[in-house]
Design a protein around this motif. Structure first.
Motif, PDB file in Angstrom:
ATOM      1  N   UNK A  95       0.783  -1.227   0.000  1.00  0.00           N
ATOM      2  CA  UNK A  95       0.000   0.000   0.000  1.00  0.00           C
ATOM      3  C   UNK A  95       0.815   1.278   0.000  1.00  0.00           C
ATOM      4  N   UNK A  96       2.130   1.177  -0.194  1.00  0.00           N
ATOM      5  CA  UNK A  96       2.990   2.371  -0.202  1.00  0.00           C
ATOM      6  C   UNK A  96       2.920   3.041  -1.574  1.00  0.00           C
ATOM      7  N   UNK A 160     -14.156  13.623   0.961  1.00  0.00           N
ATOM      8  CA  UNK A 160     -12.986  13.111   0.270  1.00  0.00           C
ATOM      9  C   UNK A 160     -12.265  12.143   1.197  1.00  0.00           C
ATOM     10  N   UNK A 161     -11.570  11.205   0.622  1.00  0.00           N
ATOM     11  CA  UNK A 161     -10.766  10.286   1.414  1.00  0.00           C
ATOM     12  C   UNK A 161      -9.328  10.794   1.432  1.00  0.00           C
ATOM     13  N   UNK A 162      -8.767  10.903   2.630  1.00  0.00           N
ATOM     14  CA  UNK A 162      -7.391  11.343   2.794  1.00  0.00           C
ATOM     15  C   UNK A 162      -6.516  10.120   2.994  1.00  0.00           C
ATOM     16  N   UNK A 163      -5.303  10.200   2.518  1.00  0.00           N
ATOM     17  CA  UNK A 163      -4.369   9.089   2.665  1.00  0.00           C
ATOM     18  C   UNK A 163      -3.041   9.652   3.144  1.00  0.00           C
ATOM     19  N   UNK A 164      -2.587   9.179   4.270  1.00  0.00           N
ATOM     20  CA  UNK A 164      -1.226   9.472   4.708  1.00  0.00           C
ATOM     21  C   UNK A 164      -0.416   8.255   4.348  1.00  0.00           C
ATOM     22  N   UNK A 165       0.647   8.469   3.662  1.00  0.00           N
ATOM     23  CA  UNK A 165       1.421   7.354   3.153  1.00  0.00           C
ATOM     24  C   UNK A 165       2.704   7.234   3.948  1.00  0.00           C
ATOM     25  N   UNK A 166       2.715   6.329   4.947  1.00  0.00           N
ATOM     26  CA  UNK A 166       3.936   6.179   5.737  1.00  0.00           C
ATOM     27  C   UNK A 166       5.055   5.678   4.847  1.00  0.00           C
ATOM     28  N   UNK A 167       6.198   6.297   4.963  1.00  0.00           N
ATOM     29  CA  UNK A 167       7.347   5.862   4.185  1.00  0.00           C
ATOM     30  C   UNK A 167       7.242   6.195   2.717  1.00  0.00           C
TER      31      UNK A 167
END
Length: 171
Positions: A95-96, A160-167
């Motif tokens: 999922x990155x 809206x859908x927010x996405x925090x993308x670790x790494x």
């Protein structure tokens, strides 16, 4: 005021990488709006093979004798030029999201009267296709005629859908 981006003609889930890239093809492509100064914080990622994509961004519009100034959490400001980044990236098995390309939707290219009308009515709409002339993800500066800007009345906004993308990384 809000900015709504209505996109069609998405390029698909794969595209060839540049000739000098280590990988021959980008796979599982997604596109999202990038938050200002936070490249790993993406708004509502959409798969590259979606029929269409729509993002609605909160912003403020301030009228002055020099024109209409637009600011907000998704409005970039580099050297006094305002724009919205659409970030293209691949999403791996975990999922990155790894960005490989961006498009800049140039707000200073919005016709002055359209921007003033949008500030008064509450909505600025940009309509564009997201495939370039070769069928790959659209990138670089996007200005009319590649995007059409119109003003309209503000309407209730869906979530809206927010996405925090670790790494998350960027190429």
């Amino acid at each position: 005021m809000r900015i709504r981006i209505d996109a069609v003609d998405l390029p698909g889930r794969t595209c060839p990488a540049p000739a000098d890239a280590a990988f021959p093809v980008y796979r599982d492509i997604h596109v999202a709006v990038q938050r200002r100064d936070r490249p790993a914080e993406l708004l509502d990622p959409q798969p590259g093979d979606a029929r269409s994509a729509t993002w609605t961004l909160p912003c403020t519009a301030t009228l002055s004798p020099a024109g209409t100034d637009v600011q907000g959490p998704y409005v970039q400001d580099r050297l006094g030029r305002r724009f919205v980044y659409l970030s293209w990236g691949t999403v791996d098995e975990s999922g990155v999201f790894t960005m490989f390309r961006r498009a800049k939707l140039m707000l200073d290219a919005v016709p002055a009267q359209v921007l003033a009308d949008a500030a008064r009515e509450g909505l600025l709409v940009g309509h564009l296709g997201l495939s370039d002339a070769h069928g790959n993800p659209l990138c670089a500066r996007v200005e009319p005629p590649h995007i059409t800007w119109t003003a309209g009345p503000a309407q209730p906004v869906g979530r809206n859908r927010h996405m925090r993308v670790p790494g998350a990384t960027s190429a």
